[in-house]
Enzyme design. Structure first.
Site, PDB file in Angstrom:
ATOM      1  N   LYS A  77       0.840  -1.204   0.000  1.00 12.71           N
ATOM      2  CA  LYS A  77       0.000   0.000   0.000  1.00 12.71           C
ATOM      3  C   LYS A  77       0.874   1.252   0.000  1.00 12.71           C
ATOM      4  O   LYS A  77       1.890   1.302   0.707  1.00 12.71           O
ATOM      5  CB  LYS A  77      -0.897  -0.014   1.237  1.00 12.71           C
ATOM      6  CG  LYS A  77      -1.902   1.133   1.298  1.00 12.71           C
ATOM      7  CD  LYS A  77      -2.725   1.050   2.585  1.00 12.71           C
ATOM      8  CE  LYS A  77      -3.840   2.089   2.611  1.00 12.71           C
ATOM      9  NZ  LYS A  77      -4.633   2.025   3.870  1.00 12.71           N
ATOM     10  N   SER A 152      -9.612   1.859   2.966  1.00 10.34           N
ATOM     11  CA  SER A 152      -8.765   2.607   2.079  1.00 10.34           C
ATOM     12  C   SER A 152      -7.745   1.753   1.323  1.00 10.34           C
ATOM     13  O   SER A 152      -7.200   2.212   0.309  1.00 10.34           O
ATOM     14  CB  SER A 152      -8.017   3.684   2.869  1.00 10.34           C
ATOM     15  OG  SER A 152      -7.158   3.088   3.818  1.00 10.34           O
ATOM     16  N   SER A 176      -9.690  -0.513   7.281  1.00  8.57           N
ATOM     17  CA  SER A 176      -9.146  -0.395   5.929  1.00  8.57           C
ATOM     18  C   SER A 176      -8.434  -1.605   5.348  1.00  8.57           C
ATOM     19  O   SER A 176      -8.078  -1.580   4.179  1.00  8.57           O
ATOM     20  CB  SER A 176      -8.196   0.793   5.846  1.00  8.57           C
ATOM     21  OG  SER A 176      -8.926   1.959   5.590  1.00  8.57           O
TER      22      SER A 176
END
Ligand code: GLN
Length: 483
Positions: A77, A152, A176
């Site tokens: 990420k 996210s 997330s």
């Protein structure tokens, strides 16, 4: 196809010498090239670095090295810092930023031989539930490209679902990794607060942020967590507890395990297909010998309002560092104050600005006691709900999200509707305990549904054991999206 292997299968094939790291990496890079125009799971693909790392992995293996992740292609990420590789946190304010160091969690993967394929898309500074808040355009859900992948960490979830990586790292502040895993039909685990170092994680809400792992099976999650967990002298909140052998915890035996089903997680607003499917998954745990019983977590309804005080408050402080002076975007206006204003005005997107304003307000003199301090007190009540529950049960099972993936644009102009998609994941974050999501079925539109398994702080082994036992008798986690 090489990209269809699970991480654990790829480890075995690499060890046996039936495949090479270079072939495995090339297969992933080819698939990324083919599918990225539709999905946009990655912000940066580090093709050359990946191939170099794969060659190095094959060389090391030929010399007898047997590091746990040697030659395993993974995605990271874009809120985790990677030295010399662009890291944006999904924000225009960090466009072109090259970090001078690497996050501990990433470094541990690399030290274990992993091959980084690239950096994945995320809502800006991890604030969001759909990746639509990314400054670089949304990621699409591999099961239906008209839908969001969740957020996210939506890029990481979509990459693992679409076979664009064998596993991935994400971060979870309020859901997330679990929420996008649920939306994309993959597995994810948010470890206990303090289990994984936050060093090099671009901070959103420091008392909640935790690095989490994605994979296509509980065994994959165990393999990744085992490498990244453990004390780091560079993060004072990382615990000195020894790291258990997570793979050894996967015994397949959950007889006598006490599983609580919280009534507050099956309320109005939960999509009927989600409730039905998750209840069937819980019945499956019972069939495996678990003792299922109803429980209550009475303060659940306060999780959402207090999360949206605590997280923005901490974010407003953490994001003060993006000032156009030290790094990232700079819109020079001569004097300092106009430079701050221009840089932050241009660099941050609307959701980030909303949170900075909410947080600044909640922390301001006269309001601190009424909002932030009060929220912290209610946070203690939420933690005590779990303490009481875990005196009676070993694990808690519930839906990960109230509904399956929504369409791109559907909630983009309605922050409250967006926030509501985290109602069932926030509590475990506020309490600092373990939460995982594993696929357990599909709704009438063919969109994946996730079973959330919550465990006490530092009991990742039991959460993984239950997830793995469930996967030994079901195949939802092996379904692949029609791409
Ligand atoms: N969706 C939640 C938020 O917008 C949680 C995000 C996260 O866990 N990083 O804050």
């Amino acid at each position: 196809m090489l990209t269809d292997l699970t991480l654990s299968e790829a480890q075995a094939a690499l060890r046996a010498g039936t495949i090479t790291a270079v072939a495995l990496t090339q297969a992933h890079l080819e698939r990324i090239r083919a599918l990225e125009p539709d999905l946009h799971a990655y912000l940066t693909v580090t093709e050359d670095l990946a191939l170099q790392a794969a060659e190095e992995a094959d060389r090391r293996r030929a010399n007898g090295d047997d590091s746990p992740l040697l030659g395993i292609p993974l995605a990271i990420k874009d809120v985790l810092m990677t030295r010399g590789v662009p890291t944006t946190a999904g924000s225009r304010i960090l466009e072109g930023f090259l970090p001078p160091y690497t996050a501990t969690a990433v470094q541990r993967l690399l030290d274990a031989g992993a091959v980084m394929l690239g950096k994945t898309n995320t809502d800006e500074f991890a604030m969001g539930s759909s990746t639509e808040n990314s400054g670089y355009g949304p990621t699409r859900n591999p099961w239906d490209v008209a839908c969001v992948p969740g957020g996210s960490s939506g890029g990481s979830a979509a990459a693992v679902a679409a076979r664009l990586a064998l596993g991935a790292l994400g971060t979870d502040t309020g859901g997330s990794v679990r929420q996008p895993a649920s939306f994309c039909g993959v597995c994810a685990l948010k470890p206990s607060y303090g289990r994984v170092s936050r060093y090099g994680v671009i901070a959103f809400a420091s008392s909640l942020d935790q690095v989490g792992v994605f994979g296509r099976s509980a065994a994959d999650l165990a393999a990744l967590l085992g490498v990244i967990a453990g004390h780091d002298p560079r993060d004072g909140t990382s615990m000195t507890l020894p790291v258990p052998d997570y793979a050894a915890a996967l015994t397949g035996d959950i007889r006598g395990l006490r599983v609580g089903v919280p009534r507050e997680y099956f309320v109005e607003g939960v999509q009927p297909a989600v409730e039905k499917t998750v209840r069937a998954a819980i019945d499956q745990l019972a069939a495996l010998g678990a003792e299922v019983r109803p429980i209550s977590l009475p303060h659940t309804e306060y999780a959402l309002p207090i999360y949206y005080l605590i997280a923005p408050s901490e974010a407003s402080a953490n994001l003060a560092r993006f000032d156009g002076v030290r790094y990232g975007l700079r819109d020079a206006q001569g004097a300092l104050w106009p430079t701050y204003k221009a840089t932050r005005g241009k660099g941050f997107g609307p959701e980030v600005k909303r949170r900075i304003m909410l947080g600044t307000y909640a922390l301001s003199a006269g309001y601190y006691d009424a909002y932030y301090l009060k929220a912290q007190k209610v946070r203690t009540l939420i933690r005590q709900d779990f303490d009481r529950a875990f005196a009676e049960v070993d694990l808690i099972a519930a839906p990960t999200t109230p509904a399956t993936a929504f369409r791109i644009g559907e909630k983009a102009d309605d922050p409250l509707a967006m926030y509501l998609s985290d109602t069932l994941t926030l509590s475990a974050s506020l309490a600092g305990i373990v939460g995982a999501s594993v696929p357990c079925g599909f709704d009438e539109n063919g969109l994946p549904i996730g079973l959330q398994i919550i465990g006490p702080a530092f009991d990742e082994p039991t959460v993984l054991r239950a997830a793995d036992a469930y996967q030994r008798v079901t195949s939802w986690h092996s379904r692949r999206p029609p791409l």
